[in-house]
Design an enzyme around this catalytic site. Structure first.
Site, short mmCIF file in Angstrom:
data_model
loop_
_atom_site.label_atom_id
_atom_site.label_comp_id
_atom_site.label_asym_id
_atom_site.label_seq_id
_atom_site.Cartn_x
_atom_site.Cartn_y
_atom_site.Cartn_z
CB THR A 76 -0.97 -0.02 1.21
OG1 THR A 76 -1.68 -1.24 1.17
CG2 THR A 76 -1.94 1.12 1.24
N GLY A 88 -1.97 -1.72 6.60
CA GLY A 88 -3.08 -2.59 6.97
C GLY A 88 -3.73 -2.13 8.26
CB SER A 98 -10.51 0.48 3.67
OG SER A 98 -9.15 0.83 3.52
O1 DON Z 1 -7.69 -1.17 2.85
C1 DON Z 1 -7.09 -1.83 3.69
O2 DON Z 1 -7.35 -1.80 4.87
C2 DON Z 1 -5.94 -2.71 3.23
N1 DON Z 1 -6.19 -3.16 1.90
C3 DON Z 1 -4.66 -1.92 3.32
C4 DON Z 1 -3.47 -2.78 3.06
C5 DON Z 1 -2.22 -2.23 3.57
O3 DON Z 1 -2.14 -1.12 4.04
C6 DON Z 1 -1.05 -3.14 3.50
N2 DON Z 1 0.10 -2.54 4.13
N3 DON Z 1 0.93 -3.04 4.80
#
Ligand code: DON
Length: 590
Positions: free
Chosen positions: A403, A497, A474
């Protein structure tokens, strides 16, 4: 209140049937007995080496500043600014560029959110996140024996949501940008065509997922049938051609163009999972940001299906706890308060979080004064009584560094905060032949079944169940803060995430409450709790600071915090940009 919440969701009945009591003394008396009213001025250790990196990761300017996770993405922003572009052109140029430069993190087949604040024009929240294709239903991901098929939703052609990045960026740039699309896409096209040197994080990501890539993807990310290495040149010719077709056909390329045709062809081998109809029905959602008064500032963040509202709850709870005398003070005490606030906010997220077009997310209630006071009273009872319960370890988040986030601000306070993603490392780890597009695996952000954790260990309820056309919940929470008179103060956001809201919280807490400088605030070791697993995650540098014996009331786990924060702040006439020292990016501006 608490009883009501638990009754409402069956997952909590399940979880609470597994509760065990941790025998421990009252935190208050524990702290007193150990004389732990630690002075605020004792500083946390910095992340190792971060102070030496300050020159690279912090920049001060006066006219314009951008912070991203790749120097060439920030450079793309500077390039279009110098051509007479505004912050929206800068955002668009950096977004297309980062899609080329960080294919392990984001891309044209991903989705995202953006908050725009243009003081003379207004403020907007854009949701251009992936949507479930028409075929996406819970049954589609259920094994014949009735168990959820967690592999199917996590990797491969069926883990893919209908993407929104291209539609979103084009719409925002068309509405508010000044330059032509060709001008804003030029840097991205150059990086795709001429290539760029593979950096360590990208090389590691390629090596990690190499065995799972389809042959088309191995061709792009390999040389001589082995993963491309750090320092070698990555050229993405098919992606260049896709970008070129977008400059020629604009949105049409993404509703009914050569690219969508090639995607349909790919899906002929995969049950026609994404159809032409899915492309045509995709809509970017344009709404108002969610605005709250917090810690002396006005904060505008992304409404549901983002987790911005839970970040607000977290901040409000901590502000309320600071007012009450009964809470332990000092750094250990403050960390307990913060942890408890995070626990409540993530509990709310797992119960209520979802797409507001499909489920009611009680945003006003979750951020109302009476709710905050009730919740703080519950925490207070627990802290003072020492009746402490923990839930045995259930789900562990898996490692995932991807991301991306872009923060931009100019001297007049015009600002854009945007987080974009293909979800896991290289998303679905599949490339559509002849397009250079890496498919996202964002369907995993849905709750496949109540209580079943996703990639980030997060659980959800029916509110985040899969449904055709629905947007998955999200953690991405792009945010902009203003002074009470409307002057822009700060633009912030992060990938990471489940750790996105808590990383933003950590940085804002250090910067606004503890009054540390911006760079220190970003590079400070962080604390994270996401309700489930019932574990307090601490950056390793905190090990010396909080020996485990000092936190007997939590299950503590030390490990590097995943989220990387990208922030621009205004202090007087200075614009300060910081790209997280854990990443590869830099802030640029002047
Ligand atoms: O929208 C979300 O919550 C996830 N798809 C975000 C993923 C993310 O930030 C991965 N990073 N480490």
């Amino acid at each position: 209140m608490r009883f009501f919440l638990f009754k409402k969701s069956s997952i909590f009945i399940l979880i609470y049937s597994q509760l065990s009591f941790v025998s421990c003394e009252s935190i208050q008396s524990f702290l007193e007995s150990k004389n732990k009213s630690i002075d605020k001025e004792i500083s946390f250790p910095q992340i190792q080496g971060s102070l030496q990196k300050r020159d690279r990761y912090e920049l001060i300017g006066r006219e314009f500043m951008i912070a991203t996770d790749h120097p060439l993405a920030s450079q793309a922003g500077v390039e279009v600014w110098k051509q007479g572009g505004n912050v929206v052109d800068v955002f668009a140029a950096a977004s297309f560029a980062i899609s080329v430069l960080r294919p392990q993190s984001t891309g044209l087949f991903g989705g995202g959110f953006a908050i725009l604040y243009l003081p003379k024009k207004g403020k907007w929240a854009y949701d251009f996140r992936e949507r479930s294709p028409k075929k996406g239903t819970p049954n589609y991901y259920t094994n014949p024996d009735g168990t959820p098929n967690t592999d199917k939703i996590l990797k491969g052609a069926f883990s893919v949501g209908v993407p929104g990045n291209v539609q979103g960026i084009l719409k925002i740039q068309k509405q508010h940008g000044k330059l032509s699309l060709v001008e804003v896409m030029a840097p991205a096209m150059r990086y795709a065509k001429n290539g760029f040197a593979v950096y360590a994080d990208l090389a590691n990501a390629i090596t990690k997922v190499w065995p799972n890539m389809n042959p088309e993807m191995q061709k792009v990310f390999g040389i001589d049938s082995r993963p491309i290495r750090e320092g070698e040149l990555l050229i993405q010719n098919d992606l260049f051609e896709t970008l070129q077709r977008i400059t020629e056909n604009e949105e049409k390329e993404w509703t009914d163009g050569e690219t969508t045709k090639r995607v349909s062809l790919y899906y002929q081998n995969f049950d026609g999972f994404i159809t032409e109809e899915d492309w045509k029905e995709y809509q970017v959602k344009q709404t108002e940001p969610f605005v709250s008064d917090l810690w002396g500032y006005q904060m505008m963040t992304m409404p549901p299906p983002s987790s911005g509202v839970h970040l607000v709850t977290m901040m409000q709870l901590v502000a309320e706890m600071a007012k009450r005398k009964s809470f332990p003070k000092g750094l250990v005490g403050e960390s307990i308060q913060i942890t408890e606030a995070m626990r409540v906010a993530y509990r709310d997220r797992s119960v209520f979080g979802g797409d507001p077009r499909f489920t009611e997310v009680p945003v006003s209630k979750l951020t109302s004064q009476s709710y905050i006071q009730d919740e703080v009273s519950e925490i207070e009872k627990k802290v003072v009584s020492g009746n402490w319960k923990t839930i045995p370890k259930t789900n562990e988040p898996k490692d995932s560094y991807n991301t991306t986030h872009i923060s931009v601000m100019d001297k007049d306070g015009n600002a854009v905060s945007s987080t974009q993603s293909i979800n896991g490392i290289f998303g679905a780890v599949q490339m559509v032949p002849g397009t250079g597009l890496v498919l996202n695996n964002t369907m995993d952000d849905f709750s496949i079944a109540p209580g079943v954790p996703n990639l980030y260990g997060l659980v959800g309820s029916k509110a985040n169940a899969i449904a055709p056309g629905k947007t998955p919940l999200s953690s991405m929470s792009p945010t902009i803060l203003t002074e009470t008179n409307g002057a822009t103060k700060l633009v912030i956001g992060a990938p990471g995430g489940s750790q996105i809201p808590t990383s933003i919280f950590n940085v804002l807490y250090h910067y606004l409450v503890q009054k540390r400088n911006l760079y220190e605030s970003v590079s400070f070791p962080r604390i994270h709790h996401q309700f489930l697993p019932d574990t307090l995650f601490l950056d390793p540098e905190l090990k010396g600071y909080f020996p485990e014996t000092e936190l007997p009331f939590y299950q503590v786990q030390y490990g590097r915090h995943r989220a990387k924060v990208f922030v621009v702040s205004k202090e007087g006439d200075k614009l300060i940009g910081v790209s997280d020292p854990k990443g590869e990016g830099v802030p640029l501006g002047f």
